[in-house]
Scaffold this motif. Sequence first.
Motif, PDB file in Angstrom:
ATOM      1  N   ASP A 186       0.815  -1.222   0.000  1.00 14.17           N
ATOM      2  CA  ASP A 186       0.000   0.000   0.000  1.00 14.17           C
ATOM      3  C   ASP A 186       0.841   1.261   0.000  1.00 14.17           C
ATOM      4  OD1 ASP A 186      -2.672   1.112   0.062  1.00 14.17           O
ATOM      5  OD2 ASP A 186      -2.126   1.885   2.049  1.00 14.17           O
ATOM      6  N   ASP A 187       2.103   1.164   0.435  1.00 12.62           N
ATOM      7  CA  ASP A 187       2.886   2.376   0.674  1.00 12.62           C
ATOM      8  C   ASP A 187       2.978   3.291  -0.545  1.00 12.62           C
ATOM      9  OD1 ASP A 187       4.239   0.066  -0.227  1.00 12.62           O
ATOM     10  OD2 ASP A 187       6.190   0.973   0.163  1.00 12.62           O
ATOM     11  N   LYS A 188       3.236   2.713  -1.722  1.00 11.96           N
ATOM     12  CA  LYS A 188       3.468   3.580  -2.889  1.00 11.96           C
ATOM     13  C   LYS A 188       2.184   4.196  -3.426  1.00 11.96           C
ATOM     14  CE  LYS A 188       7.943   2.253  -4.505  1.00 11.96           C
ATOM     15  NZ  LYS A 188       8.740   1.682  -5.580  1.00 11.96           N
ATOM     16  N   VAL A 189       1.069   3.463  -3.361  1.00 14.03           N
ATOM     17  CA  VAL A 189      -0.175   4.071  -3.858  1.00 14.03           C
ATOM     18  C   VAL A 189      -0.756   5.043  -2.830  1.00 14.03           C
ATOM     19  CG1 VAL A 189      -0.964   2.504  -5.664  1.00 14.03           C
ATOM     20  CG2 VAL A 189      -1.357   1.892  -3.285  1.00 14.03           C
ATOM     21  N   ALA A 190      -0.480   4.780  -1.551  1.00 19.20           N
ATOM     22  CA  ALA A 190      -1.013   5.659  -0.499  1.00 19.20           C
ATOM     23  C   ALA A 190      -0.496   7.087  -0.681  1.00 19.20           C
ATOM     24  CB  ALA A 190      -0.644   5.122   0.879  1.00 19.20           C
ATOM     25  N   GLU A 191       0.710   7.190  -1.238  1.00 19.49           N
ATOM     26  CA  GLU A 191       1.320   8.512  -1.460  1.00 19.49           C
ATOM     27  C   GLU A 191       0.419   9.438  -2.273  1.00 19.49           C
ATOM     28  OE1 GLU A 191       5.284   9.084  -3.389  1.00 19.49           O
ATOM     29  OE2 GLU A 191       5.706   7.217  -2.299  1.00 19.49           O
ATOM     30  N   HIS A 192      -0.357   8.846  -3.194  1.00 23.23           N
ATOM     31  CA  HIS A 192      -1.188   9.677  -4.073  1.00 23.23           C
ATOM     32  C   HIS A 192      -2.673   9.477  -3.836  1.00 23.23           C
ATOM     33  CE1 HIS A 192       2.132  11.389  -6.255  1.00 23.23           C
ATOM     34  NE2 HIS A 192       2.676  10.187  -6.321  1.00 23.23           N
ATOM     35  N   ARG A 193      -3.022   8.943  -2.683  1.00 22.30           N
ATOM     36  CA  ARG A 193      -4.446   8.732  -2.389  1.00 22.30           C
ATOM     37  C   ARG A 193      -5.133  10.100  -2.257  1.00 22.30           C
ATOM     38  NH1 ARG A 193      -4.434   4.133   1.113  1.00 22.30           N
ATOM     39  NH2 ARG A 193      -4.057   3.186  -0.922  1.00 22.30           N
ATOM     40  N   GLY A 194      -6.223  10.259  -3.000  1.00 23.84           N
ATOM     41  CA  GLY A 194      -6.961  11.533  -2.931  1.00 23.84           C
ATOM     42  C   GLY A 194      -6.260  12.679  -3.639  1.00 23.84           C
ATOM     43  N   ASP A 195      -5.167  12.375  -4.307  1.00 25.10           N
ATOM     44  CA  ASP A 195      -4.373  13.422  -4.957  1.00 25.10           C
ATOM     45  C   ASP A 195      -4.871  13.603  -6.400  1.00 25.10           C
ATOM     46  OD1 ASP A 195      -2.463  14.993  -6.147  1.00 25.10           O
ATOM     47  OD2 ASP A 195      -0.754  13.704  -5.626  1.00 25.10           O
ATOM     48  N   GLU A 196      -5.848  14.517  -6.575  1.00 28.60           N
ATOM     49  CA  GLU A 196      -6.414  14.672  -7.922  1.00 28.60           C
ATOM     50  C   GLU A 196      -5.440  15.353  -8.867  1.00 28.60           C
ATOM     51  OE1 GLU A 196     -10.254  16.500  -7.585  1.00 28.60           O
ATOM     52  OE2 GLU A 196     -10.943  14.900  -6.249  1.00 28.60           O
ATOM     53  N   GLN A 197      -4.559  16.165  -8.271  1.00 22.88           N
ATOM     54  CA  GLN A 197      -3.658  16.968  -9.091  1.00 22.88           C
ATOM     55  C   GLN A 197      -2.725  16.117  -9.945  1.00 22.88           C
ATOM     56  OE1 GLN A 197      -4.362  20.206  -9.030  1.00 22.88           O
ATOM     57  NE2 GLN A 197      -3.034  20.317 -10.858  1.00 22.88           N
ATOM     58  N   VAL A 198      -2.193  15.052  -9.328  1.00 25.14           N
ATOM     59  CA  VAL A 198      -1.217  14.251 -10.067  1.00 25.14           C
ATOM     60  C   VAL A 198      -1.865  13.662 -11.327  1.00 25.14           C
ATOM     61  CG1 VAL A 198      -1.585  12.059  -8.814  1.00 25.14           C
ATOM     62  CG2 VAL A 198       0.628  12.519  -9.840  1.00 25.14           C
ATOM     63  N   PHE A 199      -3.137  13.310 -11.228  1.00 28.17           N
ATOM     64  CA  PHE A 199      -3.827  12.744 -12.388  1.00 28.17           C
ATOM     65  C   PHE A 199      -4.189  13.841 -13.400  1.00 28.17           C
ATOM     66  CE2 PHE A 199      -4.426   9.645  -9.003  1.00 28.17           C
ATOM     67  CZ  PHE A 199      -3.946   8.508  -9.631  1.00 28.17           C
ATOM     68  N   ALA A 200      -4.638  14.988 -12.879  1.00 23.27           N
ATOM     69  CA  ALA A 200      -4.981  16.103 -13.783  1.00 23.27           C
ATOM     70  C   ALA A 200      -3.740  16.527 -14.572  1.00 23.27           C
ATOM     71  CB  ALA A 200      -5.540  17.269 -12.982  1.00 23.27           C
ATOM     72  N   ASP A 201      -2.623  16.650 -13.874  1.00 20.84           N
ATOM     73  CA  ASP A 201      -1.389  17.063 -14.551  1.00 20.84           C
ATOM     74  C   ASP A 201      -0.984  16.035 -15.598  1.00 20.84           C
ATOM     75  OD1 ASP A 201      -1.349  19.247 -12.964  1.00 20.84           O
ATOM     76  OD2 ASP A 201       0.258  18.548 -11.622  1.00 20.84           O
ATOM     77  N   PHE A 202      -1.124  14.772 -15.228  1.00 22.00           N
ATOM     78  CA  PHE A 202      -0.716  13.738 -16.175  1.00 22.00           C
ATOM     79  C   PHE A 202      -1.605  13.760 -17.415  1.00 22.00           C
ATOM     80  CE2 PHE A 202      -0.467   9.588 -18.106  1.00 22.00           C
ATOM     81  CZ  PHE A 202       0.898   9.489 -18.274  1.00 22.00           C
ATOM     82  N   ARG A 203      -2.917  13.894 -17.178  1.00 25.29           N
ATOM     83  CA  ARG A 203      -3.850  13.962 -18.325  1.00 25.29           C
ATOM     84  C   ARG A 203      -3.453  15.107 -19.263  1.00 25.29           C
ATOM     85  NH1 ARG A 203      -7.877  12.144 -14.397  1.00 25.29           N
ATOM     86  NH2 ARG A 203      -8.826  10.278 -15.286  1.00 25.29           N
ATOM     87  N   ALA A 204      -3.153  16.257 -18.663  1.00 28.29           N
ATOM     88  CA  ALA A 204      -2.792  17.414 -19.496  1.00 28.29           C
ATOM     89  C   ALA A 204      -1.523  17.118 -20.288  1.00 28.29           C
ATOM     90  CB  ALA A 204      -2.615  18.649 -18.619  1.00 28.29           C
ATOM     91  N   SER A 205      -0.604  16.399 -19.664  1.00 26.77           N
ATOM     92  CA  SER A 205       0.693  16.181 -20.320  1.00 26.77           C
ATOM     93  C   SER A 205       0.581  15.258 -21.538  1.00 26.77           C
ATOM     94  CB  SER A 205       1.715  15.627 -19.322  1.00 26.77           C
ATOM     95  OG  SER A 205       1.434  14.260 -19.066  1.00 26.77           O
ATOM     96  N   ILE A 206      -0.438  14.389 -21.567  1.00 26.70           N
ATOM     97  CA  ILE A 206      -0.534  13.485 -22.726  1.00 26.70           C
ATOM     98  C   ILE A 206      -1.712  13.831 -23.639  1.00 26.70           C
ATOM     99  CG2 ILE A 206       0.571  11.537 -21.537  1.00 26.70           C
ATOM    100  CD1 ILE A 206      -2.297  10.266 -21.420  1.00 26.70           C
ATOM    101  N   ALA A 207      -2.407  14.927 -23.323  1.00 27.86           N
ATOM    102  CA  ALA A 207      -3.662  15.230 -24.032  1.00 27.86           C
ATOM    103  C   ALA A 207      -3.461  15.303 -25.551  1.00 27.86           C
ATOM    104  CB  ALA A 207      -4.253  16.528 -23.510  1.00 27.86           C
ATOM    105  N   ARG A 208      -2.411  15.989 -25.967  1.00 25.21           N
ATOM    106  CA  ARG A 208      -2.247  16.187 -27.408  1.00 25.21           C
ATOM    107  C   ARG A 208      -1.967  14.888 -28.129  1.00 25.21           C
ATOM    108  NH1 ARG A 208       1.740  20.313 -30.109  1.00 25.21           N
ATOM    109  NH2 ARG A 208       1.690  18.686 -31.669  1.00 25.21           N
TER     110      ARG A 208
END
Length: 695
Positions: A209-231
């Motif tokens: 659980d340790d590595k996924v717990a780091e980003h639990r509830g972290d919407e930003q990391v996903f939003a940023d990633f989506r933006a980075s691959i959008a094009r």
Amino acid sequence: MAELSQSVRLEHDGDVALVVVNNPPVNALSWHVRQGLFDGMAAAVESGASAIVVICDGRTFIAGADISEFGGGAPEAAGLHEVQAAMEDAPVPVIAAIHGTALGGGLEVALCAHYRVALDSAKFGLPEVNLGLLPGAGGTQRLPRLTGVPKALEMMTSGRHIGAEEASACGLIDEAVAGDVDALRAAAVAFAGRAVAENLPLAKVRDRDDKVAEHRGDEQVFADFRASIARKTRGFLAPEYNIQCVEAAANLPFEEGLAVERRLFGELMTGPQSAAQRYYFFAERAANKVPGIGKDTPKIPIERAGVLGAGTMGGGIAMNFANAGIPVTIVERDQDALDRGLAVVKKNYERSRTSTPESVAARMALITGSTDKADFADCDIVIEAVFEDMDLKKSIFTELDAICKPGAVLASNTSALDINEIASVTSRPESVIGLHFFSPANVMKLLEVVRGDATSDEVIATSMALAKTIGKIGALVGVCHGFVGNRMLFQRSLEANSIILEGATPAQVDRVLYDFGFPMGPFAMSDLAGLDIGWKAETSTGDTVRDLMNESGRKGQKNGRGYYTYDPETRAATPDPEVEAMIAEFAAGKGHEQRDVTDDEVLERCLYAMVNEGAKILEEGIAIRGSDVDVVWVNGYGWPVYRGGPMHWADSVGLAEVVEKVRHYAETVGGRQWELSPLLERLAAEGGSLASYSN
Ligand SMILES: NC(=O)c1ccc[n+]([C@@H]2O[C@H](COP(=O)([O-])OP(=O)(O)OC[C@H]3O[C@@H](n4cnc5c(N)ncnc54)[C@H](O)[C@@H]3O)[C@@H](O)[C@H]2O)c1
């Protein structure tokens, strides 16, 4: 040793059991591999083994699913999930020993071992996204638990393979070993011994659980990633679904995450995008096969190449050879043109992200410039890339015939001209072939290989093999104006240009095709290429919109004014009311009434005209298979792969529907492009398919 199934056996090394997979060529997860692995866990435990190593014979670990089973039809056997549960739940340590590649389902199996040991040359990846899918055997939930969220996002949405060093660094593997498969086996058995001796836990990835717990509830990391691959991923469903699975891994308990994975996998698997991408995967493989030309057809070894003309195409073509380590001589008509061409090549190399001064120098050292065609004398192939002018090409092929050694391939990069006519001026038409590269020639994957009436099998086989050597996808086509790709493109251009006289704007046409999934529409593309290419003031008749544009000084992006105006700083395109007024006035002069043209009509006219032409190309035998037409359009013209290509797309729309529309436009618009292809008509009536049609 005991046979567990036709492809899996059980061996022992001391008290460590080895479950060995041997399913050539790539140890795909066929039903008998799954059954053997499943039975192997129980048999190993029953044999009293203290630990189990899962390892493969041959050149690779399990490289992925058995795609021949995708359509069903395999006998009943243990499912992948059962195999995985048997490994995870084994009462003794299970160690995956990985060499070659662990991809897709193969990696998902390895993720169910308690530990992973790999050769330092091994590669790992989840490439399902490239088939419009996501890893459906728990990979989306387990990978982020080992590697963390950012790495998993990147691997799953790109399908990229990572090496052992990177895999060690991100926690995907526990140990990397130098050497060969024997060294791997020894290291895995030693690891197993240590796991037993040191009483290492039976570590289930699902419980981490340790590595996924780091980003639990972290919407930003996903939003940023989506933006980075959008094009890059615009229009594709699978990358987004992969991201949603990683979000589930971060935010939900394992079983709930698995349920999300299962649901989204099902949607993709039964949806049109993955169907198109899986179809396309096989289409590309098929394109390389030429009926009547087998592996035993002799090929001419290509050890030195020549390119005539160092312009837009010649420079890029030469780069392909240098990139493949083949020395290449470029000949230009004078020193200035040669220097200019070579400077562009050098600049292209320098601009590459991965280049170093040494790598640029190494590539440039393979390219020799000259102004004397006699320097082609020792080349095994010469590709002509001078201006598109039949008389010029004929005079050049007459010279090449005199200069080149017997047996050398004499190729033309012509976009549309008759290869037979070019060949006719030589004493060796059997050596002449069209090799139609696409711009930029060092980047674009497609190579239309144009066989003339006299082209020998040897020259065709050599050209198809050469395509592979220089990293291209070859599609063999026959002679006609524009071959497969440009001939269909001409129909689309015809419609696009006539539809803007009826009231659609260039921006509307471009938007509709962009939304369909093309990287840009036809007018934006013309602006990019330059409206003045091939246009001469002296011969302009003022009879087309393009003539008018040129006469008013609109050359496209290069001078900031074309169908659009371009911001000098950002190059952003804005539709230009002046152009629209100019077109309306021109149309009125031609007696066209302006009306509202719907987006549906724009799409139908641009694309059905192409489909109809594609069917004519097939019935004339210009393309071998319908799927080859799709390979040309996906690789050469930016047709979105998630729609398979024009032939697959027409099938998915329904050929009866396409025929009805072609008839409708034959009545309302008219013109040769709407004369219904008899083949299309017949296939529609029979419930046949364009994509699977083959000559
Ligand atoms: N530009 C494209 O997108 C594209 C794509 C596919 C195929 N093609 C075809 O490739 C060919 C070349 O097109 P391009 O866009 O590179 O043209 P270009 O004008 O950029 O380059 C042609 C080059 O040939 C040189 N040349 C002309 N006559 C010569 C001679 N007698 N000896 C030596 N060099 C000579 C010119 O100096 C020039 O550098 C054409 O047949 C074209 O139809 C072009």
